[in-house]
Design a protein around this motif. Structure first.
Motif, PDB file in Angstrom:
ATOM      1  N   ARG A 208      -6.615   1.914  -6.738  1.00 19.85           N
ATOM      2  CA  ARG A 208      -6.429   3.237  -6.149  1.00 19.85           C
ATOM      3  C   ARG A 208      -7.571   3.599  -5.205  1.00 19.85           C
ATOM      4  N   SER A 209      -7.286   4.579  -4.344  1.00 26.42           N
ATOM      5  CA  SER A 209      -8.270   5.143  -3.408  1.00 26.42           C
ATOM      6  C   SER A 209      -8.881   4.069  -2.522  1.00 26.42           C
ATOM      7  N   ILE A 210      -8.036   3.345  -1.825  1.00 22.19           N
ATOM      8  CA  ILE A 210      -8.511   2.268  -0.945  1.00 22.19           C
ATOM      9  C   ILE A 210      -8.888   2.817   0.425  1.00 22.19           C
ATOM     10  N   LEU A 211      -9.808   2.112   1.069  1.00 26.79           N
ATOM     11  CA  LEU A 211     -10.158   2.402   2.457  1.00 26.79           C
ATOM     12  C   LEU A 211      -9.523   1.384   3.402  1.00 26.79           C
ATOM     13  N   GLU A 212      -9.475   0.145   2.963  1.00 32.83           N
ATOM     14  CA  GLU A 212      -8.859  -0.910   3.771  1.00 32.83           C
ATOM     15  C   GLU A 212      -8.494  -2.084   2.869  1.00 32.83           C
ATOM     16  N   VAL A 213      -7.539  -2.880   3.337  1.00 32.30           N
ATOM     17  CA  VAL A 213      -7.077  -4.039   2.586  1.00 32.30           C
ATOM     18  C   VAL A 213      -6.968  -5.220   3.532  1.00 32.30           C
ATOM     19  N   ASP A 214      -7.567  -6.344   3.149  1.00 31.11           N
ATOM     20  CA  ASP A 214      -7.409  -7.604   3.870  1.00 31.11           C
ATOM     21  C   ASP A 214      -6.432  -8.479   3.097  1.00 31.11           C
TER      22      ASP A 214
ATOM     23  N   VAL B 295       0.866  -1.180   0.000  1.00 32.74           N
ATOM     24  CA  VAL B 295       0.000   0.000   0.000  1.00 32.74           C
ATOM     25  C   VAL B 295       0.899   1.225   0.000  1.00 32.74           C
ATOM     26  N   PHE B 296       0.512   2.229  -0.796  1.00 36.26           N
ATOM     27  CA  PHE B 296       1.334   3.425  -0.980  1.00 36.26           C
ATOM     28  C   PHE B 296       0.486   4.678  -0.843  1.00 36.26           C
ATOM     29  N   ARG B 297       1.111   5.747  -0.388  1.00 36.53           N
ATOM     30  CA  ARG B 297       0.418   7.044  -0.386  1.00 36.53           C
ATOM     31  C   ARG B 297       0.304   7.554  -1.821  1.00 36.53           C
ATOM     32  N   GLN B 298      -0.806   8.232  -2.114  1.00 39.00           N
ATOM     33  CA  GLN B 298      -1.063   8.763  -3.456  1.00 39.00           C
ATOM     34  C   GLN B 298      -0.791  10.260  -3.568  1.00 39.00           C
ATOM     35  N   SER B 299      -0.506  10.910  -2.463  1.00 40.66           N
ATOM     36  CA  SER B 299      -0.345  12.361  -2.477  1.00 40.66           C
ATOM     37  C   SER B 299       0.901  12.747  -1.688  1.00 40.66           C
ATOM     38  N   ALA B 300       1.114  14.057  -1.560  1.00 40.56           N
ATOM     39  CA  ALA B 300       2.267  14.546  -0.798  1.00 40.56           C
ATOM     40  C   ALA B 300       2.115  14.304   0.695  1.00 40.56           C
ATOM     41  N   GLN B 301       0.878  14.040   1.135  1.00 42.17           N
ATOM     42  CA  GLN B 301       0.626  13.800   2.554  1.00 42.17           C
ATOM     43  C   GLN B 301       1.112  12.407   2.964  1.00 42.17           C
ATOM     44  N   ALA B 302       1.780  12.316   4.095  1.00 43.35           N
ATOM     45  CA  ALA B 302       2.158  11.012   4.632  1.00 43.35           C
ATOM     46  C   ALA B 302       0.902  10.196   4.922  1.00 43.35           C
ATOM     47  N   ALA B 303       1.001   8.899   4.761  1.00 38.53           N
ATOM     48  CA  ALA B 303      -0.134   8.017   5.026  1.00 38.53           C
ATOM     49  C   ALA B 303      -0.240   7.710   6.512  1.00 38.53           C
ATOM     50  N   LYS B 304      -1.472   7.400   6.921  1.00 41.54           N
ATOM     51  CA  LYS B 304      -1.714   6.920   8.280  1.00 41.54           C
ATOM     52  C   LYS B 304      -2.451   5.595   8.185  1.00 41.54           C
ATOM     53  N   LEU B 305      -1.861   4.559   8.769  1.00 40.37           N
ATOM     54  CA  LEU B 305      -2.426   3.218   8.699  1.00 40.37           C
ATOM     55  C   LEU B 305      -2.682   2.663  10.086  1.00 40.37           C
ATOM     56  N   GLU B 306      -3.802   1.971  10.204  1.00 40.32           N
ATOM     57  CA  GLU B 306      -4.061   1.125  11.378  1.00 40.32           C
ATOM     58  C   GLU B 306      -3.768  -0.310  10.964  1.00 40.32           C
TER      59      GLU B 306
ATOM     60  N   VAL C 233      -3.962 -10.181   7.815  1.00 42.72           N
ATOM     61  CA  VAL C 233      -3.487  -8.815   7.997  1.00 42.72           C
ATOM     62  C   VAL C 233      -4.522  -7.855   7.417  1.00 42.72           C
ATOM     63  N   LYS C 234      -4.891  -6.874   8.208  1.00 44.03           N
ATOM     64  CA  LYS C 234      -5.806  -5.845   7.729  1.00 44.03           C
ATOM     65  C   LYS C 234      -5.153  -4.491   7.917  1.00 44.03           C
ATOM     66  N   LEU C 235      -5.066  -3.728   6.824  1.00 48.19           N
ATOM     67  CA  LEU C 235      -4.516  -2.382   6.845  1.00 48.19           C
ATOM     68  C   LEU C 235      -5.654  -1.409   6.581  1.00 48.19           C
ATOM     69  N   VAL C 236      -5.923  -0.544   7.548  1.00 45.38           N
ATOM     70  CA  VAL C 236      -7.021   0.418   7.456  1.00 45.38           C
ATOM     71  C   VAL C 236      -6.431   1.809   7.242  1.00 45.38           C
ATOM     72  N   VAL C 237      -6.905   2.496   6.205  1.00 41.97           N
ATOM     73  CA  VAL C 237      -6.401   3.832   5.881  1.00 41.97           C
ATOM     74  C   VAL C 237      -7.130   4.860   6.740  1.00 41.97           C
ATOM     75  N   ARG C 238      -6.376   5.639   7.472  1.00 40.13           N
ATOM     76  CA  ARG C 238      -6.960   6.720   8.255  1.00 40.13           C
ATOM     77  C   ARG C 238      -6.918   8.024   7.450  1.00 40.13           C
ATOM     78  N   GLU C 239      -7.958   8.850   7.653  1.00 37.89           N
ATOM     79  CA  GLU C 239      -8.071  10.130   6.950  1.00 37.89           C
ATOM     80  C   GLU C 239      -7.911   9.911   5.444  1.00 37.89           C
ATOM     81  N   SER C 240      -8.694   8.985   4.911  1.00 44.43           N
ATOM     82  CA  SER C 240      -8.504   8.538   3.527  1.00 44.43           C
ATOM     83  C   SER C 240      -8.736   9.641   2.493  1.00 44.43           C
ATOM     84  N   LYS C 241      -9.599  10.608   2.781  1.00 46.43           N
ATOM     85  CA  LYS C 241      -9.817  11.690   1.818  1.00 46.43           C
ATOM     86  C   LYS C 241      -8.619  12.628   1.761  1.00 46.43           C
ATOM     87  N   LYS C 242      -8.055  12.904   2.901  1.00 42.75           N
ATOM     88  CA  LYS C 242      -6.893  13.793   2.973  1.00 42.75           C
ATOM     89  C   LYS C 242      -5.614  13.070   2.599  1.00 42.75           C
ATOM     90  N   ARG C 243      -5.557  11.742   2.919  1.00 41.94           N
ATOM     91  CA  ARG C 243      -4.337  10.951   2.725  1.00 41.94           C
ATOM     92  C   ARG C 243      -4.657   9.691   1.913  1.00 41.94           C
TER      93      ARG C 243
END
Length: 257
Positions: free
Chosen positions: A221-227, A120-131, A199-209
């Motif tokens: 692209r534009s994922i909310l979570e991945v199992d 999983v990769f960030r799509q913008s200049a903003q750092a990603a936040k993952l749970e 493994v579940k990766l949940v994207v936090r602040e998905s609209k901003k990041r």
């Protein structure tokens, strides 16, 4: 006595070098359609090997690669002499891919298989936040990073290694979870997980990041979570020369200096 690999199919990548190699080998050893073969010999680099493994997954046909490309960690050394003897002596490893189920912002669920890794990769200049959840339990409530990788043993020598993840023996019942450029916690280097882990990766602040998920070469692209889980019902077979097998390769790689 009949050889176990008499019926050979040769496949080459789209380069002049590999195409010429395939023509010479076909002239020397013959060739049949891959679906009818005892073994497939792939001529190219690791990219061709991954494509071939995906294409013939669950066929029970082993794949023997010979390096005609720029990268060949999954490939054997190229030689036109003694191929039948090399095939007879080769070690066969059965590998299982990862299964990805990715939920996107439009509410769609996307599924894919990966032999190397799911990233999983960030799509913008903003750092990603993952749970990060393992088997339904939150193990890290916030990882600030450029992304994360879940790798199989086969993929542990690819992008995972470049991100400073561990190299895994090919038959190890493990997965590697490795962060990409972690910012907080800065010194977290990832985790080794049993291959039965979910493994579940949940994207936090998905609209901003916003983030993307990639299963080998399949990007969502534009994922909310991945199992992510191993898919034991799917398998493919890869062949290595015994004197240059996977165990020797990972030992060599780990003792480079």
């Amino acid at each position: 006595m009949a050889r176990p690999f008499e019926k050979i199919a040769f496949i080459s990548s789209a380069t002049e070098e590999s195409d010429l190699a395939r023509q010479r080998l076909e002239k020397q050893y013959g060739s049949i359609p891959a679906e009818q073969a005892d073994v497939i010999v792939a001529l190219g680099g690791d990219g061709l090997m991954l494509q071939t493994l995906h294409r013939y997954m669950n066929s029970s046909i082993p794949i023997y690669g010979m390096n005609c490309g720029s990268i060949g960690f999954l490939m054997n050394e190229y030689s036109e002499e003694g191929l039948l003897s090399r095939l007879d002596k080769a070690e066969i490893s059965e590998i299982h891919p990862l299964h990805m189920s990715a939920l996107t912002a439009d509410g769609k669920l996307h599924e894919a298989l990966a032999i190397n890794e799911i990233s999983v990769f960030r799509q913008s200049a903003q750092a990603a936040k993952l749970e990060i959840q393992i088997d339904g339990k939150i193990r890290m409530d916030e990882l600030i990073c450029d992304g994360a990788i879940v790798s199989t043993p086969v993929g542990s020598t690819a992008y995972n290694l470049s991100a400073h993840g561990p190299i895994l023996p090919i038959d190890a019942p493990l997965l590697a979870l490795t962060p990409i450029s972690p910012f907080r916690p800065r010194h977290w280097r990832g985790a080794l997980l049993p291959n039965t882990a979910r493994v579940k990766l949940v994207v936090r602040e998905s609209k901003k990041r916003p983030m993307s998920a990639v299963a080998d070469h399949n990007e969502i692209r534009s994922i909310l979570e991945v199992d992510i889980t191993e898919a034991p019902q799917n398998s493919c077979k890869i062949m290595f020369d015994p004197e240059h097998g996977w165990t020797e390769r990972i030992l060599t790689e780990q003792f480079r200096y």
